[in-house]
Design a protein around this motif. Structure first.
Motif, PDB file in Angstrom:
ATOM      1  N   UNK A 139       0.744  -1.187   0.260  1.00 13.32           N
ATOM      2  CA  UNK A 139      -0.163   0.015  -0.021  1.00 13.32           C
ATOM      3  C   UNK A 139       0.583   1.954  -0.286  1.00 13.32           C
ATOM      4  N   UNK A 140       0.405   2.448   0.016  1.00 13.42           N
ATOM      5  CA  UNK A 140       0.728   3.794  -0.214  1.00 13.42           C
ATOM      6  C   UNK A 140       1.619   4.025   1.215  1.00 13.42           C
ATOM      7  N   UNK A 141       1.147   2.594   1.839  1.00 17.52           N
ATOM      8  CA  UNK A 141       2.000   2.858   3.794  1.00 17.52           C
ATOM      9  C   UNK A 141       3.058   1.478   4.242  1.00 17.52           C
ATOM     10  N   UNK A 142       2.968   0.441   3.133  1.00 21.88           N
ATOM     11  CA  UNK A 142       4.147  -0.171   3.175  1.00 21.88           C
ATOM     12  C   UNK A 142       4.443   0.152   1.911  1.00 21.88           C
ATOM     13  N   UNK A 143       5.248   0.793   0.924  1.00 13.01           N
ATOM     14  CA  UNK A 143       5.820   0.448  -0.109  1.00 13.01           C
ATOM     15  C   UNK A 143       6.951  -0.906  -0.277  1.00 13.01           C
ATOM     16  N   UNK A 144       8.233  -0.599  -0.171  1.00  9.31           N
ATOM     17  CA  UNK A 144       9.460  -1.460  -0.035  1.00  9.31           C
ATOM     18  C   UNK A 144       9.054  -2.671   1.484  1.00  9.31           C
ATOM     19  N   UNK A 145       8.728  -3.655   0.356  1.00  6.21           N
ATOM     20  CA  UNK A 145       8.452  -5.100   0.920  1.00  6.21           C
ATOM     21  C   UNK A 145       8.835  -6.320   0.487  1.00  6.21           C
ATOM     22  N   UNK A 146       8.410  -7.658   0.878  1.00  5.41           N
ATOM     23  CA  UNK A 146       8.787  -8.094   0.339  1.00  5.41           C
ATOM     24  C   UNK A 146       7.620  -9.146  -0.614  1.00  5.41           C
ATOM     25  N   UNK A 147       7.801  -9.891  -1.057  1.00  7.36           N
ATOM     26  CA  UNK A 147       6.015 -10.387  -1.755  1.00  7.36           C
ATOM     27  C   UNK A 147       5.087 -11.054  -0.820  1.00  7.36           C
ATOM     28  N   UNK A 148       5.475 -12.100   0.106  1.00  3.96           N
ATOM     29  CA  UNK A 148       4.146 -11.512   0.935  1.00  3.96           C
ATOM     30  C   UNK A 148       2.975 -10.320   0.914  1.00  3.96           C
ATOM     31  N   UNK A 149       3.844  -9.195   1.316  1.00  2.92           N
ATOM     32  CA  UNK A 149       2.809  -7.974   1.063  1.00  2.92           C
ATOM     33  C   UNK A 149       2.696  -8.237  -0.334  1.00  2.92           C
ATOM     34  N   UNK A 150       3.056  -8.230  -1.547  1.00  2.00           N
ATOM     35  CA  UNK A 150       2.250  -8.070  -2.774  1.00  2.00           C
ATOM     36  C   UNK A 150       1.489  -8.719  -3.319  1.00  2.00           C
TER      37      UNK A 150
ATOM     38  N   UNK B  57      -2.286  -6.031  10.884  1.00  2.70           N
ATOM     39  CA  UNK B  57      -1.113  -6.546  11.580  1.00  2.70           C
ATOM     40  C   UNK B  57      -0.240  -6.059  12.008  1.00  2.70           C
ATOM     41  N   UNK B  58       1.088  -5.604  11.987  1.00  2.00           N
ATOM     42  CA  UNK B  58       1.723  -5.007  13.087  1.00  2.00           C
ATOM     43  C   UNK B  58       2.854  -4.117  12.030  1.00  2.00           C
ATOM     44  N   UNK B  59       3.305  -2.705  12.185  1.00  2.00           N
ATOM     45  CA  UNK B  59       4.163  -2.171  11.049  1.00  2.00           C
ATOM     46  C   UNK B  59       4.991  -1.239  12.213  1.00  2.00           C
ATOM     47  N   UNK B  60       5.888  -0.579  11.695  1.00  2.00           N
ATOM     48  CA  UNK B  60       6.757   0.177  12.550  1.00  2.00           C
ATOM     49  C   UNK B  60       5.911   1.457  12.232  1.00  2.00           C
ATOM     50  N   UNK B  61       5.477   1.571  11.506  1.00  2.00           N
ATOM     51  CA  UNK B  61       4.123   3.028  11.988  1.00  2.00           C
ATOM     52  C   UNK B  61       2.369   2.422  11.595  1.00  2.00           C
ATOM     53  N   UNK B  62       1.630   2.726  12.227  1.00  2.00           N
ATOM     54  CA  UNK B  62       0.377   2.369  12.336  1.00  2.00           C
ATOM     55  C   UNK B  62      -0.426   2.578  11.021  1.00  2.00           C
ATOM     56  N   UNK B  63      -1.073   1.912  10.714  1.00  2.00           N
ATOM     57  CA  UNK B  63      -1.639   2.616   9.626  1.00  2.00           C
ATOM     58  C   UNK B  63      -3.261   2.357   9.471  1.00  2.00           C
ATOM     59  N   UNK B  64      -3.951   2.892   8.585  1.00  2.00           N
ATOM     60  CA  UNK B  64      -5.201   2.822   9.008  1.00  2.00           C
ATOM     61  C   UNK B  64      -5.894   2.372   6.532  1.00  2.00           C
ATOM     62  N   UNK B  65      -7.012   1.928   6.032  1.00  2.00           N
ATOM     63  CA  UNK B  65      -7.623   2.060   5.246  1.00  2.00           C
ATOM     64  C   UNK B  65      -9.109   1.204   5.002  1.00  2.00           C
ATOM     65  N   UNK B  66      -9.345   2.675   4.446  1.00  2.00           N
ATOM     66  CA  UNK B  66     -11.667   1.570   4.541  1.00  2.00           C
ATOM     67  C   UNK B  66     -11.801   2.175   3.349  1.00  2.00           C
ATOM     68  N   UNK B  67     -12.413   1.185   3.133  1.00  2.00           N
ATOM     69  CA  UNK B  67     -13.622   1.690   1.870  1.00  2.00           C
ATOM     70  C   UNK B  67     -14.331   0.452   1.278  1.00  2.00           C
TER      71      UNK B  67
END
Length: 396
Positions: free
Chosen positions: A16-27, A47-57
């Protein structure tokens, strides 16, 4: 019969725009999410990450809370110290238990008003532990656990992460493996379980031959992390051999660069090949398609794989490929039919030269390569088999 209407993914990565430099699992989970939404299935992601984020649609709800160890600096320090002292092993594992209690509580808040039919998690870090008490059926998909990477491929791995994975598999009833080779390794590490094979899939509507692309003559492309594990040294050494007779040949590395790159560049300088070897770095999907489409041959000299997603992508792009003699690769590639298998640097060099010199043979391999992916390893097949397995589980 109940149908799947709402799926929850538990993952440490989600493209996502919040997690871009990720591995194949995220894709993978982003692509699977999009496929389910197209089928009118609601998807939640936690999930959990360095910076929290949310997406809703309309049909997607995503929540990533702050990583436990980034939120609790003292616990992060304690985890590091206890992981290095053998007699503190129990305390080290206890710290990981605390992380999962935190995630379990946060997940409960996120799912409180949701009617979820089934949950899927990845195998690495044993994250499925947080759903064991949820009362909702769940599936672990084997993307590549630390236990597998450590025991079969020599990767360094934190003891606590492997502890979590062991606990997760002990308590799981439904596990998706992504190849026969992957299943064999998982069984050897985690024992007999209810394994279910679903090959990873390539979106063959996206990964397809590109029109109007100019092929770079005598070009060799390498797709994957530029590391020893992926065989980057083998790629360079094979190229050096090829270049002695094919002096117009070029080598192109596409992928995340590691410390090994400095050693490779030093050798490139010694061999006076500076204008013939290119490091393109890590690229997004569209950039990979654009670059690989220019290749005359794509090579995969990896030392260990559980499946071979990048290999399948190149084959879907209708490219002749040369790969190392791995069991996982042999589930996709039939030697001399839809690709070439090399057992040494010399064989890599020989096969590359063969593709350069025999255009009709190269075209035959390329056509067969794409046909293999569309018929057996497409994302459409993978999505359908996944939903069939989910439906079987929720109706037991």
């Amino acid at each position: 019969m109940k149908s799947v209407k709402h799926v929850l993914f538990i993952t440490k990565e989600f493209e996502s725009e919040f997690q871009q430099n990720i591995g194949g699992t995220g894709v993978f989970y982003k692509n699977l999410t999009d496929a389910f939404i197209e089928k009118n299935i609601y998807v939640s992601v936690f999930g959990s990450s360095r910076k929290p984020f949310s997406i809703k649609n309309d049909k997607l709800s995503v929540l990533f809370v702050k990583d436990y160890f980034k939120k609790n600096k003292f616990m992060e320090l304690l985890r590091s110290v206890t992981g290095k002292v053998s007699f503190l092993k129990k305390l080290h594992f206890k710290i990981y238990d605390l992380e999962f209690k935190y995630l379990e509580k946060e997940l409960a808040k996120f799912t409180e008003s949701k009617k979820i039919d089934i949950i899927e998690t990845h195998d690495w870090e044993g994250i499925s532990r947080i759903v064991e008490n949820s009362g909702i059926p769940y599936v672990i998909r084997c993307h590549g656990s630390w236990s597998i990477l450590h025991n079969f491929f020599g990767y360094g791995a934190a003891k606590g992460k492997m502890y979590n994975e062991k606990k997760a598999f002990e308590n799981s009833d439904h596990i998706i493996t992504i190849s026969h080779n992957n299943e064999k390794m998982v069984r050897q590490i985690f024992g007999e379980k209810n394994y279910h094979l679903i090959y990873n899939g390539i979106d063959t509507d996206i990964f397809k031959p590109q029109k109007g692309v100019q092929i770079l003559e005598k070009s060799i492309f390498y797709l994957g992390n530029v590391s020893s594990e992926k065989g980057a040294e083998t790629a360079l050494n094979a190229f050096i051999k090829v270049n002695k007779t094919e002096q117009n040949s070029t080598l192109h590395f596409i992928g995340k660069e590691t410390d090994l790159v400095n050693q490779l560049k030093e050798k490139i300088s010694q061999e006076k090949l500076g204008q013939k070897v290119y490091f393109h770095g890590k690229k997004n999907r569209n950039e990979v398609i654009e670059l690989i489409s220019e290749a005359e041959v794509v090579i995969f000299p990896s030392k260990g794989e559980t499946f071979g997603l990048a290999l399948a992508e190149a084959m879907a792009l209708e490219k002749p490929i040369v790969c190392s003699n791995l069991e996982a690769f042999r589930e996709i590639v039939s030697d001399k039919e839809n690709g070439l298998i090399a057992k040494s640097e010399d064989e890599f060099a020989h096969h590359i030269s063969q593709i350069f010199s025999d255009q009709s043979f190269a075209a035959h391999l390329a056509k067969k390569a794409r046909k293999t992916i569309t018929e057996k390893f497409s994302s459409q097949i993978m999505v359908q088999k996944t939903l069939e397995y989910y439906t079987e589980i929720i109706n037991k």
